[in-house]
Design a protein around this motif. Structure first.
Motif, PDB file in Angstrom:
ATOM      1  N   ALA A  59       0.821  -1.205   0.000  1.00 60.47           N
ATOM      2  CA  ALA A  59       0.000   0.000   0.000  1.00 60.47           C
ATOM      3  C   ALA A  59       0.858   1.260   0.000  1.00 60.47           C
ATOM      4  O   ALA A  59       1.945   1.293   0.576  1.00 60.47           O
ATOM      5  N   SER A  60       0.373   2.276  -0.671  1.00 63.76           N
ATOM      6  CA  SER A  60       0.995   3.592  -0.684  1.00 63.76           C
ATOM      7  C   SER A  60      -0.141   4.615  -0.709  1.00 63.76           C
ATOM      8  O   SER A  60      -1.302   4.247  -0.907  1.00 63.76           O
ATOM      9  N   PRO A  61       0.134   5.885  -0.458  1.00 65.04           N
ATOM     10  CA  PRO A  61      -0.953   6.867  -0.463  1.00 65.04           C
ATOM     11  C   PRO A  61      -1.797   6.802  -1.729  1.00 65.04           C
ATOM     12  O   PRO A  61      -1.287   6.937  -2.837  1.00 65.04           O
ATOM     13  N   GLY A  62      -3.067   6.567  -1.548  1.00 68.92           N
ATOM     14  CA  GLY A  62      -3.981   6.497  -2.679  1.00 68.92           C
ATOM     15  C   GLY A  62      -4.043   5.163  -3.374  1.00 68.92           C
ATOM     16  O   GLY A  62      -4.812   4.991  -4.313  1.00 68.92           O
ATOM     17  N   ARG A  63      -3.252   4.200  -2.929  1.00 68.60           N
ATOM     18  CA  ARG A  63      -3.242   2.889  -3.585  1.00 68.60           C
ATOM     19  C   ARG A  63      -3.334   1.777  -2.547  1.00 68.60           C
ATOM     20  O   ARG A  63      -2.616   1.796  -1.547  1.00 68.60           O
ATOM     21  N   ALA A  64      -4.215   0.819  -2.806  1.00 73.83           N
ATOM     22  CA  ALA A  64      -4.313  -0.363  -1.957  1.00 73.83           C
ATOM     23  C   ALA A  64      -3.218  -1.351  -2.352  1.00 73.83           C
ATOM     24  O   ALA A  64      -2.680  -1.275  -3.456  1.00 73.83           O
TER      25      ALA A  64
END
Length: 305
Positions: free
Chosen positions: A122-127
């Motif tokens: 996961a990263s900001p805005g992404r699962a």
């Protein structure tokens, strides 16, 4: 990663030459590295090489480095193995029996059912997105015969265990893709999904595994939100999706080995060699992931007999 001791298995002259070319400093000691340090164990090349050109005469050194890392993990000398990309065609032209890291490391370790998993956390805005493969480096024409109920059961067992043990996911759930378009369209587009894939899935129960699913709709956010990983039937069914979603941040993990092995999510990119334009992001992700997995394994309770 400052608490890691990293050992490079490579040709020292090659590394020094590339560092000079790119205007970088390179220092590695030949004694065991302290936490945060870097040591080098020489694996000399047979011939000097120039950036972007592959020489089959150096293939034996490439394989020697891979084998040294794997054997160091097997004997407890190393905690994990991180590999860079190799050109499989060049190794085979040199007469070496090498279909890929996954298959080669499994043979060395005596692992019967290795599983290739690419994971983009996961990263900001992404699962997070994790895609495993039921088959790896096979020609497409050989895939249907390789998809058997026995193989899928073995792959799913390794995948579920690896998600829990190495990635720390409690009670993981896996979406299984169909082999044919629309997962066979109830037999109209092939019988493999009903006769093979569905039966293998049923062996695990719907609480853990679901499928076969149509590959063209399985990667939608609504579907992915219900699962921790997707099992694709062949290489190019699943990997283009994860590379589109997180190329340069994804990590290639080999599950089913008695040691931790990670790698980058890309190939050799010879056209970038020596230019200073290559992106090291995936390699750094692979090192960090290997460290996390090795720590989980070392702190896990002994397996029950």
């Amino acid at each position: 990663m400052r608490d890691l001791s990293v050992v490079l298995l490579a040709d020292p002259e090659l590394l020094s030459a590339r560092a000079r070319l790119l205007g970088l400093e390179f220092q590695a000691c030949d004694s065991p590295a302290r936490p945060g340090g870097l040591s080098l164990e020489p694996i000399p090349l047979a011939r000097r090489c120039s950036p972007g050109s592959a020489d089959p005469r150096n293939a034996a050194a490439v394989l020697q480095a891979i084998d040294r890392g794997a054997k160091g993990c097997l004997n407890g000398e190393f905690d994990a193995l991180v590999t860079g990309p190799v050109n499989k065609a060049v190794l085979r032209r040199a007469g070496l029996d090498f279909m890929g890291h996954t298959e080669h490391l499994a043979r060395l370790a005596g692992a019967p059912a290795p599983v290739m998993l690419l994971a983009c956390e996961a990263s900001p805005g992404r699962a997070p997105l994790r895609v495993a493969l039921a088959t790896t480096h096979l020609p497409l024409s050989a895939v249907p015969a390789a998809i058997t109920r026995h193989r899928l059961r073995a792959v799913l067992a390794v995948l579920l265990e690896g998600l829990e043990r190495d990635l720390g996911i409690a009670r993981p759930r896996v979406a299984v893709l169909g082999l044919n378009p629309h997962a066979g369209e109830q037999g109209e587009l092939g019988s493999e999904d009903q006769d093979v894939v569905a039966r293998a899935v049923a062996d695990f129960g719907s609480a853990r595994v679901e499928g076969p699913m149509a590959a063209d709709t399985a990667f939608t956010p609504a579907v992915l939100s219900r699962f921790d990983a997707v099992l694709a039937m062949y290489h190019d069914q699943g990997l283009p999706v994860i590379k589109y979603a997180g190329f340069g941040r994804a990590v290639n993990v080999t599950l089913g080995l008695p040691f931790v092995r990670t790698s980058v999510d890309h190939g050799t990119a010879f056209e970038l060699a020596g230019t200073g334009r290559a992106d090291e992001g995936s390699l750094l992700e692979a090192v960090a992931a290997a460290a996390r997995m090795a720590k989980r394994r070392s702190s896990a309770p002994p397996a029950r007999n």
